[in-house]
Design a protein around this motif. Sequence first.
Motif, mmCIF file in Angstrom:
data_model
loop_
_atom_site.group_PDB
_atom_site.id
_atom_site.type_symbol
_atom_site.label_atom_id
_atom_site.label_comp_id
_atom_site.label_asym_id
_atom_site.label_seq_id
_atom_site.Cartn_x
_atom_site.Cartn_y
_atom_site.Cartn_z
ATOM 1 N N THR A 99 138.686 57.019 35.399
ATOM 2 C CA THR A 99 137.853 55.896 34.967
ATOM 3 C C THR A 99 136.991 55.394 36.122
ATOM 4 O OG1 THR A 99 139.575 54.265 35.493
ATOM 5 C CG2 THR A 99 139.522 55.097 33.231
ATOM 6 N N ALA A 100 135.851 54.830 35.743
ATOM 7 C CA ALA A 100 134.966 54.169 36.703
ATOM 8 C C ALA A 100 134.584 52.821 36.111
ATOM 9 C CB ALA A 100 133.718 55.004 36.950
ATOM 10 N N THR A 101 134.550 51.801 36.973
ATOM 11 C CA THR A 101 134.140 50.462 36.571
ATOM 12 C C THR A 101 132.974 50.060 37.460
ATOM 13 O OG1 THR A 101 136.432 49.941 36.010
ATOM 14 C CG2 THR A 101 134.924 48.076 36.257
ATOM 15 N N GLY A 102 131.875 49.634 36.857
ATOM 16 C CA GLY A 102 130.707 49.248 37.640
ATOM 17 C C GLY A 102 129.925 50.435 38.168
ATOM 18 N N ALA A 103 130.272 51.632 37.698
ATOM 19 C CA ALA A 103 129.600 52.871 38.094
ATOM 20 C C ALA A 103 129.775 53.876 36.957
ATOM 21 C CB ALA A 103 130.174 53.415 39.396
ATOM 22 N N THR A 104 129.083 54.991 37.054
ATOM 23 C CA THR A 104 129.141 56.021 36.012
ATOM 24 C C THR A 104 129.789 57.281 36.570
ATOM 25 O OG1 THR A 104 127.095 55.155 35.066
ATOM 26 C CG2 THR A 104 127.735 57.362 34.397
ATOM 27 N N LEU A 105 130.779 57.802 35.839
ATOM 28 C CA LEU A 105 131.427 59.040 36.273
ATOM 29 C C LEU A 105 130.401 60.157 36.341
ATOM 30 C CD1 LEU A 105 134.765 59.104 34.237
ATOM 31 C CD2 LEU A 105 134.487 58.680 36.691
ATOM 32 N N GLN A 106 130.481 60.969 37.378
ATOM 33 C CA GLN A 106 129.626 62.144 37.505
ATOM 34 C C GLN A 106 130.409 63.353 37.006
ATOM 35 O OE1 GLN A 106 128.576 61.795 41.764
ATOM 36 N NE2 GLN A 106 126.500 61.365 41.035
ATOM 37 N N ASN A 107 129.792 64.170 36.184
ATOM 38 C CA ASN A 107 130.422 65.373 35.625
ATOM 39 C C ASN A 107 131.762 65.091 34.948
ATOM 40 O OD1 ASN A 107 128.310 66.979 36.854
ATOM 41 N ND2 ASN A 107 129.404 66.660 38.776
ATOM 42 N N GLN A 123 126.381 54.778 41.260
ATOM 43 C CA GLN A 123 125.675 53.579 40.828
ATOM 44 C C GLN A 123 124.304 53.621 41.484
ATOM 45 O OE1 GLN A 123 124.406 51.330 38.943
ATOM 46 N NE2 GLN A 123 126.354 50.318 38.630
ATOM 47 N N ALA A 124 123.244 53.636 40.651
ATOM 48 C CA ALA A 124 121.882 53.765 41.176
ATOM 49 C C ALA A 124 121.450 52.526 41.947
ATOM 50 C CB ALA A 124 120.902 54.035 40.036
ATOM 51 N N SER A 125 121.867 51.338 41.502
ATOM 52 C CA SER A 125 121.465 50.092 42.147
ATOM 53 C C SER A 125 122.697 49.208 42.291
ATOM 54 C CB SER A 125 120.396 49.394 41.296
ATOM 55 O OG SER A 125 119.972 48.212 41.915
ATOM 56 N N PHE A 126 123.010 48.852 43.520
ATOM 57 C CA PHE A 126 124.252 48.148 43.842
ATOM 58 C C PHE A 126 123.895 46.830 44.516
ATOM 59 C CE2 PHE A 126 128.587 48.623 46.033
ATOM 60 C CZ PHE A 126 129.292 48.475 44.850
ATOM 61 N N ALA A 127 123.893 45.735 43.758
ATOM 62 C CA ALA A 127 123.444 44.428 44.234
ATOM 63 C C ALA A 127 124.423 43.828 45.252
ATOM 64 C CB ALA A 127 123.289 43.472 43.047
ATOM 65 N N PRO A 128 123.964 42.850 46.050
ATOM 66 C CA PRO A 128 124.875 42.160 46.967
ATOM 67 C C PRO A 128 126.077 41.579 46.213
ATOM 68 C CG PRO A 128 122.615 41.563 47.454
ATOM 69 C CD PRO A 128 122.587 42.356 46.177
ATOM 70 N N ASN A 129 127.251 41.697 46.786
ATOM 71 C CA ASN A 129 128.522 41.209 46.235
ATOM 72 C C ASN A 129 129.010 41.991 45.030
ATOM 73 O OD1 ASN A 129 128.790 39.083 48.169
ATOM 74 N ND2 ASN A 129 127.214 37.987 47.020
ATOM 75 N N ALA A 130 128.300 43.037 44.620
ATOM 76 C CA ALA A 130 128.745 43.849 43.491
ATOM 77 C C ALA A 130 129.916 44.719 43.911
ATOM 78 C CB ALA A 130 127.601 44.722 42.983
ATOM 79 N N THR A 131 130.773 45.050 42.949
ATOM 80 C CA THR A 131 131.876 45.974 43.203
ATOM 81 C C THR A 131 131.858 47.072 42.152
ATOM 82 O OG1 THR A 131 133.458 44.714 41.878
ATOM 83 C CG2 THR A 131 133.363 44.203 44.235
ATOM 84 N N ALA A 132 132.367 48.212 42.522
ATOM 85 C CA ALA A 132 132.544 49.335 41.606
ATOM 86 C C ALA A 132 133.825 50.042 42.011
ATOM 87 C CB ALA A 132 131.355 50.291 41.684
ATOM 88 N N SER A 133 134.472 50.687 41.055
ATOM 89 C CA SER A 133 135.717 51.369 41.392
ATOM 90 C C SER A 133 135.822 52.702 40.668
ATOM 91 C CB SER A 133 136.926 50.494 41.063
ATOM 92 O OG SER A 133 137.015 50.277 39.667
ATOM 93 N N LEU A 134 136.628 53.573 41.242
ATOM 94 C CA LEU A 134 136.940 54.882 40.691
ATOM 95 C C LEU A 134 138.451 55.012 40.716
ATOM 96 C CD1 LEU A 134 136.156 57.818 39.836
ATOM 97 C CD2 LEU A 134 136.083 58.368 42.283
ATOM 98 N N GLU A 135 139.047 55.387 39.580
ATOM 99 C CA GLU A 135 140.496 55.554 39.513
ATOM 100 C C GLU A 135 140.825 56.911 38.901
ATOM 101 O OE1 GLU A 135 142.992 51.883 38.601
ATOM 102 O OE2 GLU A 135 141.087 51.350 37.667
ATOM 103 N N PHE A 136 141.800 57.585 39.502
ATOM 104 C CA PHE A 136 142.261 58.861 38.953
ATOM 105 C C PHE A 136 143.705 59.107 39.380
ATOM 106 C CE2 PHE A 136 140.314 59.809 43.004
ATOM 107 C CZ PHE A 136 141.097 60.795 43.578
#
Length: 142
Positions: A99-107, A123-136
């Motif tokens: 899973t990805a939150t705040g981003a898009t899984l690639q492939n 994530q193409a555009s990552f604003a100040p204070n933004a977060t994204a995560s990847l879990e596997f």
Amino acid sequence: SSDVCSSDLGQNHPVLTNTDLTTVTAGQVRLVKDQALVDCTTGTGTAYTQTTVSAKPGQCVKYRIVATNEGNATVTNVVISDNTPSYTQLNVTAGTAVTATGATLQNPTTYTNGYKGTVSAAQASFAPNATASLEFVIKVDE
């Protein structure tokens, strides 16, 4: 006229000024990787930790990588990626999907049970204070 400061001795002294300059980093992304020993079917288990997790053959470890833009400007083309460790494989079940939150899984279609290689989200555009995560979840080879 110039600024002056007078003393009791009748002497004139120039007024001292001091200017502090602070340079702020425009875009600064911090990555934090946590892991937890989990059930290979449900994906539930111990709390995430940044310390070493020991897993035996057949056991599963869930990884979470969190990216945070700690800068004051938008960062572009952010990619969060990690490889399945040696002697492990991706463990994908209904409870352990990548899973990805705040981003898009690639492939995402390559992230199937038994996959070995790179897991990533972007994530193409990552604003100040933004977060994204990847879990596997990975399973230690038996």
